[in-house]
Scaffold this motif. Sequence first.
Motif, PDB file in Angstrom:
ATOM      1  N   ALA A   4       0.814  -1.223   0.000  1.00 22.87           N
ATOM      2  CA  ALA A   4       0.000   0.000   0.000  1.00 22.87           C
ATOM      3  C   ALA A   4       0.842   1.265   0.000  1.00 22.87           C
ATOM      4  CB  ALA A   4      -0.941  -0.017   1.197  1.00 22.87           C
ATOM      5  N   LEU A   5       1.888   1.353   0.833  1.00 19.84           N
ATOM      6  CA  LEU A   5       2.680   2.590   0.904  1.00 19.84           C
ATOM      7  C   LEU A   5       3.386   2.875  -0.417  1.00 19.84           C
ATOM      8  CD1 LEU A   5       4.194   2.492   4.501  1.00 19.84           C
ATOM      9  CD2 LEU A   5       2.165   3.704   3.674  1.00 19.84           C
ATOM     10  N   LYS A   6       3.908   1.849  -1.066  1.00 21.22           N
ATOM     11  CA  LYS A   6       4.557   2.053  -2.365  1.00 21.22           C
ATOM     12  C   LYS A   6       3.532   2.463  -3.420  1.00 21.22           C
ATOM     13  CE  LYS A   6       8.679  -0.600  -1.770  1.00 21.22           C
ATOM     14  NZ  LYS A   6       9.796  -1.082  -2.534  1.00 21.22           N
ATOM     15  N   SER A   7       2.351   1.886  -3.363  1.00 18.01           N
ATOM     16  CA  SER A   7       1.299   2.231  -4.305  1.00 18.01           C
ATOM     17  C   SER A   7       0.854   3.685  -4.120  1.00 18.01           C
ATOM     18  CB  SER A   7       0.116   1.283  -4.125  1.00 18.01           C
ATOM     19  OG  SER A   7      -0.947   1.653  -4.961  1.00 18.01           O
ATOM     20  N   VAL A   8       0.685   4.098  -2.873  1.00 18.60           N
ATOM     21  CA  VAL A   8       0.310   5.479  -2.587  1.00 18.60           C
ATOM     22  C   VAL A   8       1.412   6.426  -3.072  1.00 18.60           C
ATOM     23  CG1 VAL A   8      -0.092   7.156  -0.725  1.00 18.60           C
ATOM     24  CG2 VAL A   8      -1.254   4.937  -0.687  1.00 18.60           C
ATOM     25  N   GLU A  87      -4.601   2.861   5.283  1.00 16.01           N
ATOM     26  CA  GLU A  87      -5.208   1.617   5.780  1.00 16.01           C
ATOM     27  C   GLU A  87      -5.276   1.591   7.304  1.00 16.01           C
ATOM     28  OE1 GLU A  87      -2.954  -1.522   3.869  1.00 16.01           O
ATOM     29  OE2 GLU A  87      -4.129  -1.313   2.032  1.00 16.01           O
ATOM     30  N   GLY A  88      -5.584   2.738   7.908  1.00 16.32           N
ATOM     31  CA  GLY A  88      -5.758   2.829   9.347  1.00 16.32           C
ATOM     32  C   GLY A  88      -4.487   2.925  10.165  1.00 16.32           C
ATOM     33  N   SER A  89      -3.329   2.948   9.524  1.00 23.02           N
ATOM     34  CA  SER A  89      -2.049   3.038  10.244  1.00 23.02           C
ATOM     35  C   SER A  89      -1.343   4.342   9.902  1.00 23.02           C
ATOM     36  CB  SER A  89      -1.130   1.881   9.857  1.00 23.02           C
ATOM     37  OG  SER A  89      -1.706   0.657  10.255  1.00 23.02           O
ATOM     38  N   PRO A  90      -0.599   4.914  10.865  1.00 23.46           N
ATOM     39  CA  PRO A  90       0.164   6.131  10.569  1.00 23.46           C
ATOM     40  C   PRO A  90       1.165   5.881   9.444  1.00 23.46           C
ATOM     41  CG  PRO A  90       0.161   5.672  12.930  1.00 23.46           C
ATOM     42  CD  PRO A  90      -0.426   4.471  12.251  1.00 23.46           C
ATOM     43  N   ALA A  91       1.298   6.858   8.574  1.00 24.89           N
ATOM     44  CA  ALA A  91       2.237   6.761   7.459  1.00 24.89           C
ATOM     45  C   ALA A  91       2.833   8.141   7.210  1.00 24.89           C
ATOM     46  CB  ALA A  91       1.524   6.270   6.198  1.00 24.89           C
ATOM     47  N   ALA A  92       4.006   8.155   6.616  1.00 18.92           N
ATOM     48  CA  ALA A  92       4.654   9.420   6.264  1.00 18.92           C
ATOM     49  C   ALA A  92       5.425   9.236   4.965  1.00 18.92           C
ATOM     50  CB  ALA A  92       5.579   9.875   7.386  1.00 18.92           C
ATOM     51  N   PHE A  93       5.525  10.319   4.206  1.00 22.90           N
ATOM     52  CA  PHE A  93       6.199  10.305   2.916  1.00 22.90           C
ATOM     53  C   PHE A  93       7.083  11.546   2.791  1.00 22.90           C
ATOM     54  CE2 PHE A  93       2.240   8.065   2.527  1.00 22.90           C
ATOM     55  CZ  PHE A  93       2.547   6.956   1.756  1.00 22.90           C
ATOM     56  N   TRP A  94       8.241  11.369   2.146  1.00 23.05           N
ATOM     57  CA  TRP A  94       9.080  12.493   1.750  1.00 23.05           C
ATOM     58  C   TRP A  94       8.638  12.899   0.360  1.00 23.05           C
ATOM     59  CZ3 TRP A  94      11.613  14.750   5.372  1.00 23.05           C
ATOM     60  CH2 TRP A  94      12.167  14.027   6.405  1.00 23.05           C
ATOM     61  N   ILE A  95       8.397  14.192   0.177  1.00 27.64           N
ATOM     62  CA  ILE A  95       8.059  14.727  -1.139  1.00 27.64           C
ATOM     63  C   ILE A  95       9.097  15.794  -1.455  1.00 27.64           C
ATOM     64  CG2 ILE A  95       6.341  15.943  -2.525  1.00 27.64           C
ATOM     65  CD1 ILE A  95       4.191  14.760  -0.678  1.00 27.64           C
ATOM     66  N   ARG A  96       9.802  15.596  -2.564  1.00 31.72           N
ATOM     67  CA  ARG A  96      10.820  16.558  -2.982  1.00 31.72           C
ATOM     68  C   ARG A  96      10.484  17.058  -4.380  1.00 31.72           C
ATOM     69  NH1 ARG A  96      16.257  14.309  -3.145  1.00 31.72           N
ATOM     70  NH2 ARG A  96      16.969  16.433  -2.906  1.00 31.72           N
ATOM     71  N   MET A  97      10.569  18.380  -4.548  1.00 32.20           N
ATOM     72  CA  MET A  97      10.270  18.993  -5.843  1.00 32.20           C
ATOM     73  C   MET A  97      11.473  19.791  -6.304  1.00 32.20           C
ATOM     74  SD  MET A  97       7.338  21.747  -6.784  1.00 32.20           S
ATOM     75  CE  MET A  97       6.982  22.142  -8.474  1.00 32.20           C
ATOM     76  N   VAL A 104       8.846  15.990  -9.305  1.00 29.89           N
ATOM     77  CA  VAL A 104       8.530  15.623  -7.931  1.00 29.89           C
ATOM     78  C   VAL A 104       8.851  14.153  -7.692  1.00 29.89           C
ATOM     79  CG1 VAL A 104       6.680  15.460  -6.208  1.00 29.89           C
ATOM     80  CG2 VAL A 104       6.676  17.337  -7.865  1.00 29.89           C
ATOM     81  N   THR A 105       9.505  13.869  -6.557  1.00 30.06           N
ATOM     82  CA  THR A 105       9.703  12.495  -6.128  1.00 30.06           C
ATOM     83  C   THR A 105       8.956  12.296  -4.817  1.00 30.06           C
ATOM     84  OG1 THR A 105      11.735  12.987  -4.898  1.00 30.06           O
ATOM     85  CG2 THR A 105      11.983  12.310  -7.207  1.00 30.06           C
ATOM     86  N   VAL A 106       8.422  11.089  -4.634  1.00 27.16           N
ATOM     87  CA  VAL A 106       7.690  10.751  -3.410  1.00 27.16           C
ATOM     88  C   VAL A 106       8.209   9.411  -2.929  1.00 27.16           C
ATOM     89  CG1 VAL A 106       5.425  10.308  -2.376  1.00 27.16           C
ATOM     90  CG2 VAL A 106       5.637  11.954  -4.272  1.00 27.16           C
ATOM     91  N   GLU A 107       8.614   9.364  -1.653  1.00 28.45           N
ATOM     92  CA  GLU A 107       9.126   8.118  -1.066  1.00 28.45           C
ATOM     93  C   GLU A 107       8.482   7.896   0.291  1.00 28.45           C
ATOM     94  OE1 GLU A 107      13.429   7.724  -1.071  1.00 28.45           O
ATOM     95  OE2 GLU A 107      13.513   9.384  -2.490  1.00 28.45           O
ATOM     96  N   PRO A 108       8.035   6.667   0.557  1.00 33.46           N
ATOM     97  CA  PRO A 108       7.521   6.383   1.899  1.00 33.46           C
ATOM     98  C   PRO A 108       8.664   6.464   2.908  1.00 33.46           C
ATOM     99  CG  PRO A 108       7.218   4.479   0.436  1.00 33.46           C
ATOM    100  CD  PRO A 108       7.963   5.515  -0.323  1.00 33.46           C
ATOM    101  N   MET A 109       8.358   6.985   4.070  1.00 34.66           N
ATOM    102  CA  MET A 109       9.338   7.004   5.157  1.00 34.66           C
ATOM    103  C   MET A 109       9.263   5.680   5.893  1.00 34.66           C
ATOM    104  SD  MET A 109       8.817  10.831   6.705  1.00 34.66           S
ATOM    105  CE  MET A 109       9.713  10.398   8.167  1.00 34.66           C
ATOM    106  N   ALA A 110      10.397   5.167   6.246  1.00 31.63           N
ATOM    107  CA  ALA A 110      10.437   3.925   7.015  1.00 31.63           C
ATOM    108  C   ALA A 110       9.956   4.194   8.440  1.00 31.63           C
ATOM    109  CB  ALA A 110      11.858   3.371   7.033  1.00 31.63           C
ATOM    110  N   PRO A 111       9.188   3.271   9.022  1.00 34.47           N
ATOM    111  CA  PRO A 111       8.773   3.450  10.415  1.00 34.47           C
ATOM    112  C   PRO A 111       9.971   3.258  11.348  1.00 34.47           C
ATOM    113  CG  PRO A 111       8.039   1.333   9.590  1.00 34.47           C
ATOM    114  CD  PRO A 111       8.670   2.057   8.431  1.00 34.47           C
ATOM    115  N   GLY A 112       9.869   3.805  12.520  1.00 30.08           N
ATOM    116  CA  GLY A 112      10.923   3.609  13.511  1.00 30.08           C
ATOM    117  C   GLY A 112      11.833   4.818  13.626  1.00 30.08           C
ATOM    118  N   PRO A 113      12.864   4.702  14.446  1.00 27.88           N
ATOM    119  CA  PRO A 113      13.721   5.850  14.768  1.00 27.88           C
ATOM    120  C   PRO A 113      14.466   6.424  13.568  1.00 27.88           C
ATOM    121  CG  PRO A 113      14.612   3.832  15.727  1.00 27.88           C
ATOM    122  CD  PRO A 113      13.268   3.497  15.143  1.00 27.88           C
TER     123      PRO A 113
END
Length: 120
Positions: A4-8, A87-97, A104-113
């Motif tokens: 899902a995160l890669k698809s988004v 899908e009900g879970s926290p998610a974050a993405f880096w967006i660079r223009m 524009v590039t969009v990459e999911p951020m990895a969870p964790g520290p």
Amino acid sequence: MEPALKSVARNLATVLNAKKGYAEAAEVFGLGDYEEHLATNPLIEALGREMLRLIEDYEPRAERPVLTFLGADSTLYAAFQLQCEVEGSPAAFWIRMHTILRYVTVEPMAPGPDGGRAPA
């Protein structure tokens, strides 16, 4: 099936790389014309508002999106962080223009520290 995160991220990249007036799907699809180097706060604010509107309109899986401008770097990229739920879970993405080419590039951020670190 693509995670899902890669698809988004892939869909957001497609939406944010479309240029208004040139997308076949609809005239209002895509970002507007930002010919300046995005060096002024009003331009950054306008770009952020438009990006958030496109995210809300064209990526319904990114629920409750919050877009934050992180700054520009010496490689002419403006960086944003998108926080939302997927899908009900926290998610974050880096967006660079790229401020000149408007790519524009969009990459999911990895969870964790280590997830808060910007991609290279």
